[in-house]
Design an enzyme around this catalytic site. Structure first.
Site, PDB file in Angstrom:
ATOM      1  CE1 TYR A  44      11.735  32.586   3.004  1.00  0.00           C
ATOM      2  CE2 TYR A  44      11.001  30.155   2.886  1.00  0.00           C
ATOM      3  CZ  TYR A  44      11.532  31.411   2.129  1.00  0.00           C
ATOM      4  OH  TYR A  44      11.077  31.322   0.348  1.00  0.00           O
ATOM      5  CE  LYS A  99      -0.302  -0.546   5.353  1.00  0.00           C
ATOM      6  NZ  LYS A  99      -1.148  -1.048   6.022  1.00  0.00           N
ATOM      7  CG  MET A 150       8.386  24.335  -1.262  1.00  0.00           C
ATOM      8  SD  MET A 150       6.774  25.145  -2.768  1.00  0.00           S
ATOM      9  CE  MET A 150       5.152  26.016  -1.461  1.00  0.00           C
ATOM     10  NE  ARG A 188      -6.940  -0.165  10.147  1.00  0.00           N
ATOM     11  CZ  ARG A 188      -6.018  -0.119  10.495  1.00  0.00           C
ATOM     12  NH1 ARG A 188      -4.895   1.400  10.095  1.00  0.00           N
ATOM     13  NH2 ARG A 188      -5.347  -1.115  10.192  1.00  0.00           N
TER      14      ARG A 188
END
Ligand SMILES: *Cc1c(COP(=O)(O)O)cnc(C)c1O
Length: 355
Positions: free
Chosen positions: A252, A32, A299, A128
């Site tokens: 930053y 998965k 980023m 679950r």
């Protein structure tokens, strides 16, 4: 390349063979989330070549992608599949999960459930997905009425380190399994163990085991097993180097250097899946040495401290691998190894290597 992930197929093979030997049962490889972020197709292909005959994925879409890439083995779909998607499927090697009466009832609209193969997921204690014990009679009634092809039952361990609870889940599962076999008047395949279950409870392996973490070289237990080795190394190259003086700002925000440093820039950031929230001193490896990440992860870049080493433009950087394991990156950011590797962006090129 400025940023790539090396996947070591030799180690995948070793991990597979080691776990298979311990389990002594067939392995259903859980791939998965793109093979826990590793890259599902090549992993599945390699495992199929090694003899794996069944796979498990979370969603139908993932199974269809594996088919597109030529994976022909059985695939068990663990999670929710909507009826409109189910009704389009003509693939007798896909197995769907029934995990609640609500879900099952949405499948009864089309009244052709005898076309599909099912495993029933039982709630043994995790709460679950899974059918509860008291729901079994109603489930049985519907399944028989609809002539559903129920072939197996399964459940999932919630916390393998907890021996008492794991035993409770196992016994609960087995009892529910007996009830279901009475309902269907036939033997059903049973499976419950994940990677941690295989390593810790070799007697709970039943008909087959569903293994993810261990194959990808992630440690499923607190007690490390050194036979299981990481299969991915995330690499990049230094894209800039500069000297910054004490009192100047970096990154930053308002971060001011308290001492002069040599800084290197790496073209990897949170958009590539590197954790942004670093709560502890995080580092990468350059020339075998730990280099601290400075300031914020951007980023698509980050800054590291290379003050004490000789580095040049283009030198290789290891962001994740043997020297800085996924679990260690997890510690930097208060998360777990699975989370770290499953977030590595699929945009990053995967390079498959054999030793
Ligand atoms: C993810 C998953 C597994 C595999 O677990 P690992 O701990 O990665 O081996 C097995 N079964 C189910 C239902 C899962 O969701």
């Amino acid at each position: 390349m400025e940023n790539w992930v090396e996947i070591n197929l030799t180690r995948l093979k070793n991990n597979y063979e080691y776990i298979k030997k311990i389990a002594g049962k067939p392995i259903c490889a859980v791939i998965k989330a793109d093979g826990y972020g590793v890259g599902s197709y090549e992993i599945a292909k390699e495992l199929e070549e090694l003899g794996v005959k069944s796979f498990a994925v979370a969603f139908l879409q993932e199974a269809l992608e594996l088919r597109k890439f030529g994976i022909e083995s059985e695939i068990l779909i663990l999670n929710y599949v909507s009826y409109d998607k189910l009704s389009e499927i003509e693939d007798d090697k896909l197995i769907f999960s029934i995990y609640s009466l609500d879900q099952l009832k949405t499948y009864m609209i089309g009244k052709s459930l005898n076309k599909y193969r099912f495993h029933i997921k039982l709630n043994s204690g995790m709460n679950r997905l899974g059918i509860n014990r008291e729901e079994i009679p109603e489930l049985g009634e519907i399944a028989l009425e609809e002539k559903m092809n129920v072939e197996g039952i399964y459940s999932h361990f919630a916390h393998v380190e907890d021996e008492e609870f794991t035993k409770f889940q196992y016994e609960n599962f087995m009892e529910m399994g007996n009830t279901l076999e009475d309902v269907f008047e036939k033997k059903l395949l049973r499976h419950i163990s994940n990677s941690g279950g295989v390593l810790k409870y070799p007697t709970y392996t039943l008909d087959f085991v569903r293994v993810g973490m261990g194959l990808y070289g992630l440690q499923p237990l607190e007690q490390k097993d050194l036979n299981i080795k990481g299969i991915i190394t995330w690499k990049s190259k230094i894209s800039a180097i500069r000297e910054v003086k004490k009192g100047e700002r970096i990154s930053y925000g308002k971060e001011v250097l308290e001492e002069s440093k040599k800084i290197a820039i790496i073209p990897v950031g949170y958009a590539h899946g590197y954790m942004r929230q670093l709560k502890k001193d995080a580092f990468v490896i350059v020339k075998g040495r730990r280099c601290r990440i400075l300031g914020k992860v951007f980023m698509d870049q980050m800054m590291i401290d290379v003050s004490n080493i000789e580095v040049s433009f283009g030198d290789e950087v290891v962001l994740l691998g043997d020297t800085v394991e996924a679990s260690v990156i997890g510690e930097f950011s208060d998360t777990i190894a699975d989370d770290v590797i499953s977030k590595i962006s699929p945009r990053i090129e995967r390079v498959f290597i054999k030793e």
